[in-house]
Scaffold this motif. Structure first.
Motif, mmCIF file in Angstrom:
data_model
loop_
_atom_site.group_PDB
_atom_site.id
_atom_site.type_symbol
_atom_site.label_atom_id
_atom_site.label_comp_id
_atom_site.label_asym_id
_atom_site.label_seq_id
_atom_site.Cartn_x
_atom_site.Cartn_y
_atom_site.Cartn_z
ATOM 1 N N LEU A 1 0.810 -1.217 0.000
ATOM 2 C CA LEU A 1 0.000 0.000 0.000
ATOM 3 C C LEU A 1 0.843 1.267 0.000
ATOM 4 O O LEU A 1 0.470 2.255 -0.632
ATOM 5 N N PHE A 2 1.990 1.272 0.690
ATOM 6 C CA PHE A 2 2.816 2.476 0.674
ATOM 7 C C PHE A 2 3.541 2.614 -0.662
ATOM 8 O O PHE A 2 3.688 3.720 -1.178
ATOM 9 N N ASN A 3 4.015 1.515 -1.205
ATOM 10 C CA ASN A 3 4.648 1.560 -2.523
ATOM 11 C C ASN A 3 3.651 2.038 -3.584
ATOM 12 O O ASN A 3 4.016 2.741 -4.528
ATOM 13 N N LEU A 4 2.388 1.679 -3.382
ATOM 14 C CA LEU A 4 1.339 2.179 -4.274
ATOM 15 C C LEU A 4 1.262 3.699 -4.191
ATOM 16 O O LEU A 4 1.101 4.381 -5.210
ATOM 17 N N TYR A 5 1.388 4.232 -2.976
ATOM 18 C CA TYR A 5 1.382 5.689 -2.798
ATOM 19 C C TYR A 5 2.547 6.334 -3.549
ATOM 20 O O TYR A 5 2.382 7.390 -4.172
ATOM 21 N N VAL A 6 3.715 5.709 -3.504
ATOM 22 C CA VAL A 6 4.881 6.251 -4.206
ATOM 23 C C VAL A 6 4.623 6.317 -5.702
ATOM 24 O O VAL A 6 4.857 7.340 -6.360
ATOM 25 N N PHE A 7 4.128 5.227 -6.266
ATOM 26 C CA PHE A 7 3.834 5.209 -7.702
ATOM 27 C C PHE A 7 2.691 6.163 -8.051
ATOM 28 O O PHE A 7 2.672 6.760 -9.129
ATOM 29 N N LEU A 8 1.738 6.298 -7.125
ATOM 30 C CA LEU A 8 0.637 7.234 -7.341
ATOM 31 C C LEU A 8 1.157 8.664 -7.417
ATOM 32 O O LEU A 8 0.714 9.464 -8.262
ATOM 33 N N GLU A 9 2.118 9.010 -6.578
ATOM 34 C CA GLU A 9 2.707 10.340 -6.619
ATOM 35 C C GLU A 9 3.508 10.559 -7.900
ATOM 36 O O GLU A 9 3.476 11.644 -8.486
ATOM 37 N N ILE A 10 4.228 9.535 -8.345
ATOM 38 C CA ILE A 10 4.986 9.649 -9.597
ATOM 39 C C ILE A 10 4.053 9.949 -10.759
ATOM 40 O O ILE A 10 4.278 10.869 -11.557
ATOM 41 N N SER A 11 2.987 9.166 -10.870
ATOM 42 C CA SER A 11 2.044 9.373 -11.974
ATOM 43 C C SER A 11 1.311 10.702 -11.835
ATOM 44 O O SER A 11 1.036 11.378 -12.837
ATOM 45 N N SER A 12 1.011 11.101 -10.600
ATOM 46 C CA SER A 12 0.299 12.366 -10.392
ATOM 47 C C SER A 12 1.150 13.553 -10.794
ATOM 48 O O SER A 12 0.683 14.473 -11.487
ATOM 49 N N LEU A 13 2.411 13.564 -10.385
ATOM 50 C CA LEU A 13 3.295 14.678 -10.744
ATOM 51 C C LEU A 13 3.462 14.777 -12.255
ATOM 52 O O LEU A 13 3.470 15.871 -12.822
ATOM 53 N N ALA A 14 3.598 13.627 -12.913
ATOM 54 C CA ALA A 14 3.682 13.639 -14.376
ATOM 55 C C ALA A 14 2.379 14.143 -14.984
ATOM 56 O O ALA A 14 2.385 14.893 -15.972
ATOM 57 N N GLY A 15 1.250 13.748 -14.392
ATOM 58 C CA GLY A 15 -0.046 14.204 -14.897
ATOM 59 C C GLY A 15 -0.224 15.700 -14.767
ATOM 60 O O GLY A 15 -0.754 16.352 -15.677
ATOM 61 N N TYR A 16 0.218 16.280 -13.655
ATOM 62 C CA TYR A 16 0.117 17.730 -13.489
ATOM 63 C C TYR A 16 0.926 18.440 -14.584
ATOM 64 O O TYR A 16 0.481 19.445 -15.147
ATOM 65 N N GLY A 17 2.118 17.922 -14.868
ATOM 66 C CA GLY A 17 2.943 18.520 -15.916
ATOM 67 C C GLY A 17 2.305 18.403 -17.286
ATOM 68 O O GLY A 17 2.354 19.348 -18.087
ATOM 69 N N LEU A 18 1.695 17.261 -17.574
ATOM 70 C CA LEU A 18 1.053 17.072 -18.874
ATOM 71 C C LEU A 18 -0.146 18.002 -19.044
ATOM 72 O O LEU A 18 -0.388 18.507 -20.136
ATOM 73 N N VAL A 19 -0.904 18.208 -17.975
ATOM 74 C CA VAL A 19 -2.033 19.135 -18.063
ATOM 75 C C VAL A 19 -1.544 20.554 -18.308
ATOM 76 O O VAL A 19 -2.148 21.324 -19.061
ATOM 77 N N ALA A 20 -0.416 20.923 -17.674
ATOM 78 C CA ALA A 20 0.116 22.279 -17.829
ATOM 79 C C ALA A 20 0.565 22.571 -19.253
ATOM 80 O O ALA A 20 0.646 23.735 -19.657
ATOM 81 N N ILE A 21 0.867 21.501 -20.034
ATOM 82 C CA ILE A 21 1.242 21.697 -21.438
ATOM 83 C C ILE A 21 -0.057 21.768 -22.240
ATOM 84 O O ILE A 21 -0.574 20.756 -22.711
ATOM 85 N N GLY A 22 -0.618 22.938 -22.371
ATOM 86 C CA GLY A 22 -1.888 23.080 -23.070
ATOM 87 C C GLY A 22 -2.137 24.508 -23.483
ATOM 88 O O GLY A 22 -1.207 25.268 -23.774
ATOM 89 N N ASP A 23 -3.412 24.926 -23.482
ATOM 90 C CA ASP A 23 -3.747 26.282 -23.891
ATOM 91 C C ASP A 23 -3.469 27.263 -22.756
ATOM 92 O O ASP A 23 -2.885 26.912 -21.724
#
Length: 502
Positions: free
Chosen positions: A134-156
């Motif tokens: 469950l904690f390792n899941l949190y680590v991977f969740l944070e990795i994907s979330s940070l990447a997702g925030y960056g991908l959303v920022a690349i837009g209009d």
């Protein structure tokens, strides 16, 4: 050797190139795309092999650093994890092929960070799917979330604000999750999922355990955009670039749904939990409300990507409804809809990307019958995906909704059955608006393309280029193939995922 390392291979296949692309891209920017595409192409045969291996021989476990579970971190591939890993790799591959042209048009100066963030996002997703901790899941969740925030920022021009809102709400969600597993760890002394499944039945009456479960489910509900925890989603999906939203919309919330499945059905016993806290019932009613809310809001939109964003809230509701009913057929429908919606929404967002590259916009008010002549194949793919979203046979969407209806009947949830049918009707209304404009003769005064396009110049007319069109058509074809193969998938694959005792 490869078989023993299967749970680790796919996340590493994405993680290593994600770190290399910025280093190589500084000197050779053109190398970013080939590296990203190669990583995804390599991951697909691994995911296929993993699924067949798990179906034939059972789950595969890998312990990091030689520390045996539950002390060490364990990665596990079981039927559910390997199946969704294959979904992530195949959909992301098609989206990435399409993204080359879209990225060069929408953000030509940000291609290197874009491809690095894409691979980081996929590494996080596949890590979430394979982890048994469950904690390792949190680590991977944070990795994907940070990447997702960056991908959303690349837009209009609205994208940075949307990304910031997504960051704030996403951080709240992961904070709830981390706090929840903290309560569970204090009471159980373990974070290994298999170990917790053995311990929790003996301590489930303890208030901290129930509080931890509620916090965990709430946090994941935010990441899944489960109504009414969805506030970040419409702006994030509509403001991000077409290349980013075509990846986030089909996969992001589905991985969140996987976490709900894993926690509610494999770590906890839903029947035992329901006797103490009606979590599955609450999820079912929230999801039912989300189906109606998302569909009605989609009906009110005049921009295609924003319409698809609200539609995602409704489709997440179908998945949550299947899980909330907690019946074997409802669970089957939910898992099948995760697959189907990933393919449907990817196809629809790729069509939106085709429109933006070729026409310079994806405004519904500016569409007319000329699109059916200028972009016949893209619009044909849109129709197939729309029919699948509505739930008409023989498309894939029909069969997942059919299992959801059967799950409602199995559990005597007649209100939910009615909401599923009503949701299909509302889907018909907002998708038919687009089909009507594209294929039926325009009534005089129905729209003014110049005004609807807000004065933006038309970039190009005609059908999308081959590398944009081919993935779109493949996804549309998959919707028909998955519909025809749904019985095989349910009997041979999804049947193996149903938790014991459900």
């Amino acid at each position: 050797m490869i078989e023993a390392n299967l749970p680790l291979l796919v996340p590493l296949t994405f993680l290593i190139p994600a770190l290399l692309i910025p280093l190589i891209g500084i000197r050779v920017p053109g190398a970013a795309y080939p590296l990203a595409l190669a990583a995804v192409l390599v991951s697909i045969p691994m995911a296929v092999f993993g699924l067949f291996r798990v179906i034939a021989g059972g789950p595969v476990s890998y312990t990091l650093g030689g520390w045996e579970a539950p002390i060490g971190i364990e990665l596990v591939l079981d039927p559910l994890a390997s199946f969704l890993t294959l979904v992530v790799t195949v959909v992301s591959c098609l989206v990435l092929i399409h993204a080359r042209q879209v990225a060069s048009v929408e953000h030509p100066d940000k291609r290197v960070p874009y491809y690095s963030l894409v691979l980081l996002l996929l590494a996080g997703f596949c890590g979430i799917l394979s982890t048994g901790d469950l904690f390792n899941l949190y680590v991977f969740l944070e990795i994907s979330s940070l990447a997702g925030y960056g991908l959303v920022a690349i837009g209009d021009k609205r994208a940075p604000v949307s990304a910031y809102r997504y960051l704030i709400l996403g951080s709240v969600g992961t904070g709830f999750y981390l706090l929840g597993i903290g309560f569970i760890y204090v009471m159980s002394g373990s974070l290994n999922m298999a170990d917790l499944a053995r311990i929790l039945p003996h301590i489930l009456d303890q208030p901290p355990v129930l509080a931890g479960l509620i916090l965990t489910v709430t946090g994941i509900g935010v990441k899944t955009a489960l109504f009414p925890l969805h506030f970040w989603l419409p702006d994030a999906y509509s403001s991000a670039s077409s290349a980013s939203s075509a990846l986030l919309a089909p996969l992001g919330t589905k991985v969140g749904a996987y976490i709900l499945i894993r926690v509610l059905f494999f770590v906890f016993d839903p029947d035992e939990v329901e006797q103490r806290v009606p979590i599955t019932t609450i999820i079912a009613w929230m999801s039912a409300a989300g189906i109606l809310y998302g569909s009605l809001m989609a009906l009110a939109q005049q921009e295609l990507k924003r319409m698809l964003a609200y539609s995602s809230i409704a489709q997440i509701g179908y998945i949550g409804l299947g899980l909330g009913m907690a019946t074997p057929l409802g669970f089957t429908g939910a898992v099948l809809h995760i697959l189907n919606h990933a393919v449907m929404k990817a196809a629809l967002f790729l069509v939106a990307g085709n429109l933006r590259v070729q026409l310079g916009h994806s405004n519904i008010a500016a569409m007319d019958q000329r699109l059916s002549r200028q972009m016949p194949w893209s619009m044909a793919a849109f129709v197939v995906a729309a029919l699948s979203m509505i739930g008409l046979p023989p498309t894939a969407g029909f069969f997942s909704k059919w299992y959801l209806v059967l799950g409602g009947i199995q559990g005597s949830y007649w209100v939910f059955v009615a909401i599923i049918l009503l949701g299909g009707l509302l889907n018909t209304l907002y998708f038919f608006r687009v089909v009507e404009r594209v294929y039926l003769p325009m009534r005089r005064g129905r729209s003014d393309p110049a005004v609807a396009n807000e004065g933006r110049e038309i970039v190009e007319s005609g059908e999308a280029r081959l590398f944009m069109l081919a993935p779109t058509l493949v996804l549309a074809g998959l919707l028909l193939a998955l519909g025809l193969a749904s019985s095989f998938l349910v009997n041979r694959v999804i049947h193996l995922m149903i938790p014991a005792g459900l």
